[in-house]
Design an enzyme around this catalytic site. Structure first.
Site, PDB file in Angstrom:
ATOM      1  N   HIS A 155      -7.097  -9.889  11.259  1.00  0.00           N
ATOM      2  CA  HIS A 155      -6.646  -8.705  10.357  1.00  0.00           C
ATOM      3  C   HIS A 155      -7.849  -8.313   9.463  1.00  0.00           C
ATOM      4  CE1 HIS A 155      -2.683  -7.851  12.231  1.00  0.00           C
ATOM      5  NE2 HIS A 155      -2.920  -9.053  12.230  1.00  0.00           N
ATOM      6  N   ASP A 362     -12.957  -4.075   3.694  1.00  0.00           N
ATOM      7  CA  ASP A 362     -11.290  -3.993   4.138  1.00  0.00           C
ATOM      8  C   ASP A 362     -11.541  -4.389   5.731  1.00  0.00           C
ATOM      9  OD1 ASP A 362      -8.432  -3.683   4.032  1.00  0.00           O
ATOM     10  OD2 ASP A 362      -8.738  -2.139   2.824  1.00  0.00           O
TER      11      ASP A 362
HETATM   12  P1  ADQ Z   1      -3.612  -4.914   3.607  1.00  0.00           P
HETATM   13  O1  ADQ Z   1      -4.836  -5.755   2.884  1.00  0.00           O
HETATM   14  O2  ADQ Z   1      -2.264  -5.260   2.919  1.00  0.00           O
HETATM   15  O3  ADQ Z   1      -3.601  -5.385   5.155  1.00  0.00           O
HETATM   16  P2  ADQ Z   1      -3.498  -2.196   4.155  1.00  0.00           P
HETATM   17  O4  ADQ Z   1      -3.908  -1.896   5.575  1.00  0.00           O
HETATM   18  O5  ADQ Z   1      -4.269  -1.011   3.541  1.00  0.00           O
HETATM   19  O6  ADQ Z   1      -4.036  -3.395   3.557  1.00  0.00           O
HETATM   20  O7  ADQ Z   1      -2.058  -1.765   3.971  1.00  0.00           O
HETATM   21  C1  ADQ Z   1      -0.832  -2.373   4.837  1.00  0.00           C
HETATM   22  C2  ADQ Z   1       0.257  -1.571   4.515  1.00  0.00           C
HETATM   23  O8  ADQ Z   1       0.630  -1.855   3.378  1.00  0.00           O
HETATM   24  C3  ADQ Z   1       0.370  -0.189   4.619  1.00  0.00           C
HETATM   25  O9  ADQ Z   1       1.372   0.302   5.738  1.00  0.00           O
HETATM   26  C4  ADQ Z   1       0.545   0.561   3.267  1.00  0.00           C
HETATM   27  O10 ADQ Z   1       1.348   1.795   3.561  1.00  0.00           O
HETATM   28  C5  ADQ Z   1       1.410  -0.550   2.416  1.00  0.00           C
HETATM   29  N1  ADQ Z   1       0.888  -0.437   1.183  1.00  0.00           N
HETATM   30  C6  ADQ Z   1      -0.120  -0.537   0.642  1.00  0.00           C
HETATM   31  N2  ADQ Z   1      -0.120  -0.349  -0.741  1.00  0.00           N
HETATM   32  C7  ADQ Z   1       0.884  -0.155  -1.142  1.00  0.00           C
HETATM   33  C8  ADQ Z   1       1.615   0.515  -2.061  1.00  0.00           C
HETATM   34  N3  ADQ Z   1       1.133   0.515  -3.192  1.00  0.00           N
HETATM   35  N4  ADQ Z   1       3.216   0.620  -2.199  1.00  0.00           N
HETATM   36  C9  ADQ Z   1       3.912   0.645  -0.694  1.00  0.00           C
HETATM   37  N5  ADQ Z   1       3.035   0.369   0.389  1.00  0.00           N
HETATM   38  C10 ADQ Z   1       1.859  -0.090   0.195  1.00  0.00           C
HETATM   39  C11 ADQ Z   1      -4.472  -6.399   5.761  1.00  0.00           C
HETATM   40  C12 ADQ Z   1      -5.949  -5.947   5.904  1.00  0.00           C
HETATM   41  C13 ADQ Z   1      -6.117  -4.524   6.288  1.00  0.00           C
HETATM   42  C14 ADQ Z   1      -5.350  -4.113   7.745  1.00  0.00           C
HETATM   43  C15 ADQ Z   1      -4.004  -4.594   7.655  1.00  0.00           C
HETATM   44  C16 ADQ Z   1      -3.470  -4.597   9.068  1.00  0.00           C
HETATM   45  O11 ADQ Z   1      -6.450  -6.314   4.343  1.00  0.00           O
HETATM   46  O12 ADQ Z   1      -7.677  -4.255   6.387  1.00  0.00           O
HETATM   47  O13 ADQ Z   1      -5.720  -2.799   7.814  1.00  0.00           O
HETATM   48  O14 ADQ Z   1      -4.100  -5.901   7.502  1.00  0.00           O
HETATM   49  O15 ADQ Z   1      -4.329  -5.138  10.003  1.00  0.00           O
END
Ligand code: ADQ
Length: 463
Positions: A155, A362
């Site tokens: 991921h 990311d």
């Molecule tokens: P994350 O680093 O957690 O995931 P991201 O893809 O931006 O990053 O977010 C994942 C989920 O968390 C989204 O559905 C988002 O809505 C939710 N989220 C983020 N911040 C939030 C907040 N402040 N309040 C509520 N919900 C929040 C990792 C990798 C990413 C990759 C994902 C999936 O780092 O690059 O996109 O896995 O593969």
């Protein structure tokens, strides 16, 4: 047709209110269809690891979890996963900690996971391992005699070879990846870095999607993750979404809103983002009392020191910027340290004129896709997106920026906030098509199909 066995560090089961991320929802749907199983750590700690498995079934999804010892959690999870691999994979070797105990804890826990897991795998099952916590687990499963097809999806980014070689025993880690049939990456850039390492450090050979090294072959593909688009649209219609939407409308009055939504993580570029916003406020006095930045950032990984440092710094920065620019009836930043559930997030995204998504690095970034999905197609907001997010490869119609360059981000904010409706609609329509078509179900089906059609163990790679 065999079952699907999904493995990840933590298992995410359906919740009564359905408030879950797209990834969990998609994998649960797949498990329901295949009668499969989701395996991982329970999140609980016990004095002594026993390997005993707790089973659960909720809404047709079966899970199997094991408990870990405190030392396992410290060395494997807080240690090698979050203090070593996470910073390294996000190009932050300055923050990566290379303790031998972390590496041995990581290998020990992967071994511990493989013990109960291999017993549950039946012939014909397809095994899907998720993320950097579990890279060596395929090797452990092979040692237990598992011949099933095993795929691994990363991921996060895969770092350039020059950075990866700073990891002691890097070769030992990458060698274990040749026990997978398939490796999936979010973007061509991460895949290229992996291939570069295989060719230049290992001396492996590459033939199209196939990489061979010391008699073993794997297939490496790009398979970008998406959001659960339909489910996300449904979430925007709930009472909670409507209620927050009203509250936001009332509190914004005539203000144009910029929104940032992130886990509080240094890779998300939050300090650089506030700095860019400050530049924007300095350069555009007309924005004072006209614009507000709502930044939602719930703390994560509080056990790791640098996360506390970033948190303190953001508190100080938001306070300083507000102090410098606020007036009695206007505050430029509303900085919120809590998470919102998905239906509330849809309301926040939709109310925002600009979605400001500026990670320094990311794997993908699903917030960028969620922001686009939540917009009103007749009056959409503008996505300002870091070129260093994996999402940028698919989202070229966003305003792409270098998040390290505050003036560039400030200019993009100005452009976004003053963009004519026709251009906003054009950009949004193009972005929406991608987000809708390449959603999380598309991603999951594609990746599972690739694992199923690939057979590297037999030495014959099916096309
Ligand atoms: P994350 O680093 O957690 O995931 P991201 O893809 O931006 O990053 O977010 C994942 C989920 O968390 C989204 O559905 C988002 O809505 C939710 N989220 C983020 N911040 C939030 C907040 N402040 N309040 C509520 N919900 C929040 C990792 C990798 C990413 C990759 C994902 C999936 O780092 O690059 O996109 O896995 O593969």
């Amino acid at each position: 047709m065999g079952r699907l066995i999904v493995v990840s560090n933590r298992v995410s089961m359906p919740t009564p209110d359905g408030a879950q991320g797209g990834l969990a929802v998609a994998l649960q749907a797949a498990l329901r269809e295949s009668g499969g199983l989701w395996f991982g750590w329970s999140g609980r700690e016990v004095d002594k690891f026993t390997g005993s498995v707790s089973f659960e079934e909720i809404s047709g999804v079966r899970s199997a979890v094991v408990d870990l010892e405190p030392q396992d959690v410290e060395e494997y999870y807080n240690g090698f996963a979050n203090r070593t691999l996470w910073p390294l994979f996000h190009y932050r070797i300055d923050l990566a900690k290379y303790n031998r105990s972390f590496g041995s804890g990581y290998e020990r826990v992967n071994k511990r996971f493989a013990e109960p897991l291999h017993v549950m795998i039946e012939p014909g099952d397809t095994v899907w391992i998720n993320d950097y916590h579990l890279i060596p687990i395929a090797s452990q499963l092979r040692e237990h005699g598992i011949r099933n097809k095993i795929g691994f999806f990363l991921h996060t980014p895969w770092p350039p070879t020059r950075l990866l070689v700073s990891l002691p025993y890097h070769e030992r880690l990458v060698r274990t990846m040749f026990d997978y049939d398939v490796l999936g990456f979010q973007t061509a850039e991460w895949l290229e870095s992996f291939l570069h390492y295989c060719q230049n450090e290992l001396g492996g050979t590459i033939d199209g999607e196939y990489v061979s090294f010391e008699g073993k072959t794997l297939r490496a593909v790009v398979c970008p993750i998406g959001i659960d688009f339909e489910n996300f649209l449904q979430a925007s219609k709930t009472d909670a979404a409507q209620a927050l939407s009203e509250r936001v409308k009332v509190s914004l009055r005539q203000l144009s809103m910029i929104v940032g939504v992130d886990r509080l993580d240094y890779s998300k570029g939050l300090e650089e983002r506030l700095n860019s916003y400050e530049h924007y406020l300095q350069k555009h006095p007309e924005s004072h009392r006209a614009v507000v930045l709502i930044q939602v950032a719930p703390p994560s990984r509080g056990e790791v020191e640098h996360y506390q440092h970033v948190r303190d710094h953001l508190n100080a920065m938001s306070g300083r910027i507000n102090g410098a620019f606020a007036e009695v009836d206007w505050t430029p930043i509303r900085y919120v340290n809590r998470g919102y559930n998905r239906d509330e997030l849809t309301a926040l995204y939709r109310a925002a004129r600009v979605g400001l998504v500026t990670p320094l690095r990311d794997g993908m970034n699903l917030v960028a896709k969620e922001y686009v999905a939540a917009q009103d197609p007749d009056d959409p907001g503008v996505l300002v997106l870091s070129r260093f997010a994996g999402a940028a490869a698919q989202m070229q119609e966003a305003l792409l920026v270098n998040p390290y360059a505050p003036e560039e981000v400030a200019d993009a904010l100005h452009k976004a906030l003053t963009m004519p409706l026709t251009e906003r609609k054009q950009r949004h329509a193009a972005l929406l098509e991608g987000v809708k078509n390449e959603d999380v179900h598309w991603w999951r089906e594609k990746f599972v199909r690739i694992i199923e059609e690939t057979d590297c163990r037999q030495g014959v790679a099916a096309q």
